[in-house]
Motif scaffolding. Structure first.
Motif, mmCIF file in Angstrom:
data_model
loop_
_atom_site.group_PDB
_atom_site.id
_atom_site.type_symbol
_atom_site.label_atom_id
_atom_site.label_comp_id
_atom_site.label_asym_id
_atom_site.label_seq_id
_atom_site.Cartn_x
_atom_site.Cartn_y
_atom_site.Cartn_z
ATOM 1 N N CYS A 161 0.189 -4.055 6.670
ATOM 2 C CA CYS A 161 1.381 -3.335 7.099
ATOM 3 C C CYS A 161 1.196 -1.844 6.876
ATOM 4 C CB CYS A 161 2.619 -3.830 6.362
ATOM 5 S SG CYS A 161 2.555 -3.582 4.574
ATOM 6 N N ALA A 162 2.115 -1.068 7.428
ATOM 7 C CA ALA A 162 2.093 0.384 7.241
ATOM 8 C C ALA A 162 3.430 0.973 7.655
ATOM 9 C CB ALA A 162 0.969 1.027 8.064
ATOM 10 N N LEU A 163 3.743 2.126 7.125
ATOM 11 C CA LEU A 163 4.816 2.975 7.632
ATOM 12 C C LEU A 163 4.124 4.092 8.406
ATOM 13 C CD1 LEU A 163 7.149 3.056 4.481
ATOM 14 C CD2 LEU A 163 7.375 1.653 6.548
ATOM 15 N N HIS A 164 4.123 3.943 9.722
ATOM 16 C CA HIS A 164 3.267 4.724 10.632
ATOM 17 C C HIS A 164 3.901 6.100 10.910
ATOM 18 C CE1 HIS A 164 0.553 5.687 13.789
ATOM 19 N NE2 HIS A 164 0.435 4.495 14.348
ATOM 20 N N THR A 165 3.936 6.949 9.890
ATOM 21 C CA THR A 165 4.739 8.175 9.914
ATOM 22 C C THR A 165 4.116 9.274 10.776
ATOM 23 O OG1 THR A 165 5.440 7.620 7.673
ATOM 24 C CG2 THR A 165 5.873 9.857 8.438
ATOM 25 N N TYR A 166 4.840 9.664 11.827
ATOM 26 C CA TYR A 166 4.436 10.770 12.702
ATOM 27 C C TYR A 166 5.079 12.055 12.191
ATOM 28 C CZ TYR A 166 2.764 7.669 16.508
ATOM 29 O OH TYR A 166 2.089 6.742 17.283
ATOM 30 N N LEU A 167 4.313 12.911 11.565
ATOM 31 C CA LEU A 167 4.838 14.188 11.097
ATOM 32 C C LEU A 167 4.791 15.214 12.225
ATOM 33 C CD1 LEU A 167 3.098 14.377 7.610
ATOM 34 C CD2 LEU A 167 5.413 13.545 8.133
ATOM 35 N N ARG A 168 5.843 15.989 12.329
ATOM 36 C CA ARG A 168 5.876 17.069 13.313
ATOM 37 C C ARG A 168 5.195 18.296 12.712
ATOM 38 N NH1 ARG A 168 11.379 19.323 16.255
ATOM 39 N NH2 ARG A 168 10.399 20.981 17.490
ATOM 40 N N CYS B 98 -0.214 11.813 12.007
ATOM 41 C CA CYS B 98 0.232 10.623 11.286
ATOM 42 C C CYS B 98 -0.414 10.586 9.907
ATOM 43 C CB CYS B 98 -0.129 9.354 12.052
ATOM 44 S SG CYS B 98 0.884 9.092 13.524
ATOM 45 N N VAL B 99 0.410 10.516 8.893
ATOM 46 C CA VAL B 99 -0.029 10.301 7.518
ATOM 47 C C VAL B 99 0.773 9.103 7.033
ATOM 48 C CG1 VAL B 99 -0.237 11.257 5.200
ATOM 49 C CG2 VAL B 99 -0.530 12.746 7.193
ATOM 50 N N GLU B 100 0.109 7.965 6.881
ATOM 51 C CA GLU B 100 0.799 6.694 6.735
ATOM 52 C C GLU B 100 0.488 6.018 5.403
ATOM 53 O OE1 GLU B 100 -0.272 4.280 10.152
ATOM 54 O OE2 GLU B 100 -0.981 6.082 11.173
ATOM 55 N N ALA B 101 1.520 5.543 4.747
ATOM 56 C CA ALA B 101 1.341 4.647 3.603
ATOM 57 C C ALA B 101 1.054 3.261 4.153
ATOM 58 C CB ALA B 101 2.593 4.631 2.745
ATOM 59 N N ALA B 102 0.012 2.585 3.630
ATOM 60 C CA ALA B 102 -0.427 1.346 4.267
ATOM 61 C C ALA B 102 -1.043 0.377 3.270
ATOM 62 C CB ALA B 102 -1.444 1.669 5.371
ATOM 63 N N ALA B 103 -1.072 -0.887 3.665
ATOM 64 C CA ALA B 103 -1.790 -1.936 2.943
ATOM 65 C C ALA B 103 -2.646 -2.653 3.978
ATOM 66 C CB ALA B 103 -0.816 -2.904 2.269
ATOM 67 N N ILE B 104 -3.936 -2.286 4.024
ATOM 68 C CA ILE B 104 -4.807 -2.737 5.106
ATOM 69 C C ILE B 104 -6.095 -3.362 4.584
ATOM 70 C CG2 ILE B 104 -6.071 -2.036 7.181
ATOM 71 C CD1 ILE B 104 -4.148 0.391 7.311
ATOM 72 N N ALA B 105 -6.806 -2.642 3.738
ATOM 73 C CA ALA B 105 -8.147 -3.063 3.331
ATOM 74 C C ALA B 105 -8.132 -4.430 2.655
ATOM 75 C CB ALA B 105 -8.765 -2.016 2.397
ATOM 76 N N GLU B 106 -7.135 -4.673 1.809
ATOM 77 C CA GLU B 106 -6.953 -5.971 1.171
ATOM 78 C C GLU B 106 -5.578 -6.503 1.564
ATOM 79 O OE1 GLU B 106 -7.672 -6.080 -2.990
ATOM 80 O OE2 GLU B 106 -9.570 -4.973 -2.855
ATOM 81 N N PRO B 107 -5.531 -7.456 2.505
ATOM 82 C CA PRO B 107 -4.237 -7.995 2.942
ATOM 83 C C PRO B 107 -3.414 -8.510 1.766
ATOM 84 C CG PRO B 107 -5.989 -8.730 4.401
ATOM 85 C CD PRO B 107 -6.664 -8.043 3.243
#
Length: 272
Positions: free
Chosen positions: A136-143, A239-248
């Motif tokens: 998952c991730a919070l796919h944050t688009y910064l302006r 985009c600078v996103e907090a995420a959990a990807i490498a280890e589900p």
């Protein structure tokens, strides 16, 4: 449908019920902080290009599900809240989600607003009778004012996967990351604070419970191929996103996982 939160100090945030997606954040006495493409579709069930899409239960195309999963295109239910500066949304499994991901779950997104801060918390609860895993991730688009003037601080020494060139085990060597051309990186075990610095402000990006961070900009060439990205939109977003990807995340029966991202504007940062 859109929910708007306003605080006494003048801060404002807007959340689309489709995807429980934050689409605008204006801190007190500051300009808009999030990018939302002018050509992004507003149709129900369509993914919005910008704001903070909720990526669940799959990040990107790293799996068998549709890209970025289904949470960002589902209609979330807004729950009653006793706090005027907070909005809570929930999504439960349904016929559409179970058709492509056969698991029972309850997801909750909590958006909290204050003067110079925006916090978004994602919670996932396993309501089924088998454990499941997800990314998952919070796919944050910064302006941003211009992408080539942006500096990202705090990633030095962090291992990352470079998705542009397909290399897995890179190490960030630079103290200050600058963006020139297409960038698509997953930083593993990333620091819990990153700083995005521009000429007139510094934005601190804090994560809690998310192990990874993503930095993404399509660059000019890829940007031209994205129908829902406005012309030269890549110049005005990062985009600078907090995420959990490498280890589900592996979630046992009746267990809950929570993580959050907090954005804090610091306009007093010295110019670069």
């Amino acid at each position: 449908m859109i929910t708007t939160l306003r605080t006494a100090d003048g801060a404002q945030v807007q959340i689309a019920h489709n995807g429980a997606q934050v689409i605008s954040w204006i801190p007190a006495n500051q300009p808009e902080q999030l990018f939302l493409s002018k050509t992004s579709s507003s149709d129900a069930g369509a993914a919005l290009r910008g704001g903070v899409p909720v990526i669940f239960p799959q990040f990107a195309s790293l799996g068998l599900l549709p890209k970025h999963g289904f949470a960002r295109t589902q209609l979330w239910h807004k729950r009653a809240s006793d706090h005027p500066d907070r909005a809570v949304f929930e999504l439960r499994d349904n016929e559409i989600t179970r058709a492509i991901w056969p698991h029972a779950f309850w997801a909750e997104l909590t958006v909290t607003l204050s003067g110079a801060e925006l916090e978004i918390e994602l919670a996932i609860h396993n309501t089924g009778n088998t454990e499941f895993s997800f990314t998952c991730a919070l796919h944050t688009y910064l302006r941003v004012e211009h992408i080539e003037q942006v500096r990202v601080i705090g990633l030095q020494g962090t291992h990352y996967r470079d998705s542009v060139i397909g290399v897995e085990n890179c190490v960030e060597m630079d103290e200050v990351l600058t963006i020139h051309g297409q960038v698509d990186r997953i930083y593993m075990n990333a620091p819990t604070r990153l700083d995005v610095q521009q000429a007139r402000q510094r934005l601190a990006v804090f994560s809690n419970g998310f192990a990874d961070a993503v930095v993404w900009n399509p660059g000019a060439e890829l940007g031209r191929t994205l129908a829902d990205l406005e012309p030269n939109g890549y110049e005005r977003m990062l985009c600078v996103e907090a995420a959990a990807i490498a280890e589900p995340i592996c979630l046992p029966i009746d267990a809950t996982w929570r993580a959050s991202q907090r954005l804090v504007v610091q306009p007093s940062a010295r110019s670069i």
